[in-house]
Write a protein that holds these residues in place. Structure first.
Motif, PDB file in Angstrom:
ATOM      1  N   GLY A 301     -21.235 -28.160 -14.345  1.00 61.96           N
ATOM      2  CA  GLY A 301     -22.539 -28.700 -14.707  1.00 61.96           C
ATOM      3  C   GLY A 301     -23.028 -28.299 -16.073  1.00 61.96           C
ATOM      4  O   GLY A 301     -24.206 -27.991 -16.237  1.00 61.96           O
ATOM      5  N   GLN A 302     -22.170 -28.381 -17.095  1.00 63.55           N
ATOM      6  CA  GLN A 302     -22.558 -27.969 -18.440  1.00 63.55           C
ATOM      7  C   GLN A 302     -22.746 -29.175 -19.350  1.00 63.55           C
ATOM      8  O   GLN A 302     -22.140 -30.232 -19.170  1.00 63.55           O
ATOM      9  CB  GLN A 302     -21.499 -27.038 -19.029  1.00 63.55           C
ATOM     10  N   SER A 303     -23.633 -28.993 -20.355  1.00 63.63           N
ATOM     11  CA  SER A 303     -23.929 -30.062 -21.296  1.00 63.63           C
ATOM     12  C   SER A 303     -23.132 -29.935 -22.584  1.00 63.63           C
ATOM     13  O   SER A 303     -23.216 -30.811 -23.445  1.00 63.63           O
ATOM     14  CB  SER A 303     -25.430 -30.073 -21.619  1.00 63.63           C
ATOM     15  N   GLN A 304     -22.378 -28.853 -22.755  1.00 60.38           N
ATOM     16  CA  GLN A 304     -21.502 -28.698 -23.922  1.00 60.38           C
ATOM     17  C   GLN A 304     -20.406 -27.686 -23.597  1.00 60.38           C
ATOM     18  O   GLN A 304     -20.521 -26.935 -22.613  1.00 60.38           O
ATOM     19  CB  GLN A 304     -22.296 -28.235 -25.141  1.00 60.38           C
ATOM     20  N   CYS A 305     -19.358 -27.710 -24.405  1.00 58.55           N
ATOM     21  CA  CYS A 305     -18.240 -26.791 -24.183  1.00 58.55           C
ATOM     22  C   CYS A 305     -18.347 -25.608 -25.166  1.00 58.55           C
ATOM     23  O   CYS A 305     -18.976 -25.725 -26.232  1.00 58.55           O
ATOM     24  CB  CYS A 305     -16.908 -27.505 -24.388  1.00 58.55           C
TER      25      CYS A 305
END
Length: 340
Positions: A301-305
Motif C-alpha cells: 500500500g505505498q504511493s512511491q518506491c
C-alpha cells in the motif's frame, strides 16, 4: 203535452211525472226520460239537460247524480270527461280534483304513469332536470353523496371513482396517484419514482443515492454498497467504475481509491493495497506500477518506491529489496540498477 223535464208513461194520466235525478228530457210529450250520459250528471229532478262534470272530476257511468273527483295520480283537464287521465311519465299529482299533473322536480323521478308522488334519486344517481323518468347513475370518476342530487361531482385530484353510482371517491393508495379531476382509476408511480402516502396528486423522484426499478411503489431503495445513483429518478444504480469504491449503502457517488491502493473491478466495496514491489502514485488507480530499476518497496500500500542506497542495486522492475554490490564492484550513487 208533458213539458220538457217531465214524462207520462201511462194512458189516462191526470198529471205528468218529473224526470228523476240522473235523467233528463229535452222535448215535450215524451213517455220516458233519458239517462245522463257518461261525463255528465243531474242532481235534481225535472231537468231538460244534464250538467257536464267539472274539470278535475269524471263520471264513467250513465244516469248518475254526481261526478267522481280524480284521485292522486290522475287529472281531468276538460269538462265532461268520462274518465280521469293518468299522469304521464315524469309527472305526478298528489291531491284530488286536479286539472293537470306537475313535473317531478330535479332530483326526483316518476318511472310509471299515474304517480301520486315522485321518487327520490338516491345517492350515487341524479336527475338534472324537471320531469325525469329515471335517475341517471353518476358516471366513472364522479359521485353524489346525498339523495335528491341534480348533478354529479368530479372526484378531486388524488381520488378516483372506479364504478358508476358512486357515493364517494376513493383515495389513491401508496404508489399511485391521480393528477387530474374526475379520475376513474389511479396511475402507478413510474419506475424511478415513488408515492409514500394516500390521495397523492403527483409522485416524487427517487433522490440521489436511491432507486426504484418497479412501478407503483411507495418508497425507493438505497443503492447497495459498490453502486451509486448520481441523479434523481434513477431506476437502477450504477456500478462503481474501476479505481473507485463505496462501502456503504445509499451512495450518490463513489470514492476514489487513495494513493497506494487500486481497484480493477466494477462495483468495488473496497480498494486493494498495492503489493510489495509496486506503488500507486495517484488516486483512483486501476492498477499498481512496479518499482523501476534501482528502486524497491518491501511494504504494502505505498504511493512511491524507495531508492536503493549507495552500494546497493535493483536490476529488475518490481523489486522488493536491493541487492548489495558484489566483491570487486561498487555503486557510489543512489537508485542504481547495477554496480560498477
Amino acid at each position: 203535452p208533458c213539458a220538457q223535464g217531465t214524462f207520462s208513461d201511462i194512458t189516462g194520466a191526470s198529471v205528468c211525472k218529473e224526470c228523476p235525478n240522473g235523467t233528463f228530457s229535452a222535448a215535450e210529450s215524451l213517455s220516458y226520460c233519458t239517462l245522463c250520459p257518461a261525463g255528465k250528471y243531474s242532481d235534481v229532478s225535472r231537468q231538460t239537460a244534464c250538467v257536464s262534470c267539472p274539470t278535475g272530476s269524471a263520471q264513467v257511468l250513465q244516469g248518475q247524480t254526481s261526478c267522481q273527483q280524480c284521485g292522486p295520480g290522475n287529472f281531468a283537464q276538460f269538462e265532461g270527461q268520462a274518465e280521469c287521465t293518468l299522469c304521464e311519465l315524469g309527472k305526478y299529482s298528489d291531491s284530488s280534483s286536479l286539472t293537470a299533473c306537475s313535473k317531478c322536480l330535479p332530483g326526483r323521478f316518476a318511472s310509471s304513469t299515474g304517480a301520486p308522488t315522485c321518487g327520490i334519486c338516491t345517492a350515487g344517481s341524479i336527475a338534472s332536470g324537471a320531469g325525469s323518468i329515471v335517475c341517471s347513475p353518476c358516471p366513472l370518476g364522479t359521485f353524489s353523496a346525498a339523495d335528491e342530487a341534480v348533478q354529479c361531482t368530479l372526484c378531486d385530484r388524488g381520488y378516483y371513482a372506479g364504478a358508476t353510482n358512486s357515493t364517494t371517491c376513493t383515495p389513491c393508495i401508496n404508489g399511485k396517484f391521480s393528477s387530474s379531476f374526475g379520475a376513474s382509476a389511479c396511475d402507478s408511480c413510474s419506475a424511478g419514482s415513488y408515492g409514500n402516502g394516500t390521495h397523492l396528486q403527483i409522485c416524487q423522484l427517487c433522490p440521489p443515492g436511491s432507486f426504484q426499478s418497479v412501478s407503483g411503489m411507495g418508497e425507493c431503495s438505497g443503492c447497495p454498497a459498490g453502486t451509486y445513483a448520481p441523479f434523481s429518478g434513477m431506476q437502477n444504480c450504477v456500478p462503481c467504475p474501476f479505481g473507485r469504491y463505496t462501502n456503504s449503502t445509499g451512495g450518490s457517488a463513489c470514492d476514489a481509491c487513495p494513493v497506494g491502493k487500486f481497484s480493477n473491478s466494477l462495483s468495488a466495496i473496497s480498494c486493494t493495497d498495492c503489493p510489495v514491489g509496486t506503488y500507486a502514485l495517484r488516486e483512483a488507480s486501476l492498477s499498481c506500477i512496479p518499482c523501476p530499476n534501482g528502486y524497491y518497496m518491501p511494504n504494502l500500500g505505498q504511493s512511491q518506491c524507495n531508492e536503493c542506497a549507495p552500494g546497493k542495486y535493483a536490476s529488475s522492475n518490481g523489486s522488493v529489496f536491493c541487492d548489495e554490490c558484489s566483491i570487486g564492484k561498487y555503486a557510489t550513487l543512489r537508485a542504481q540498477s547495477q554496480c560498477t
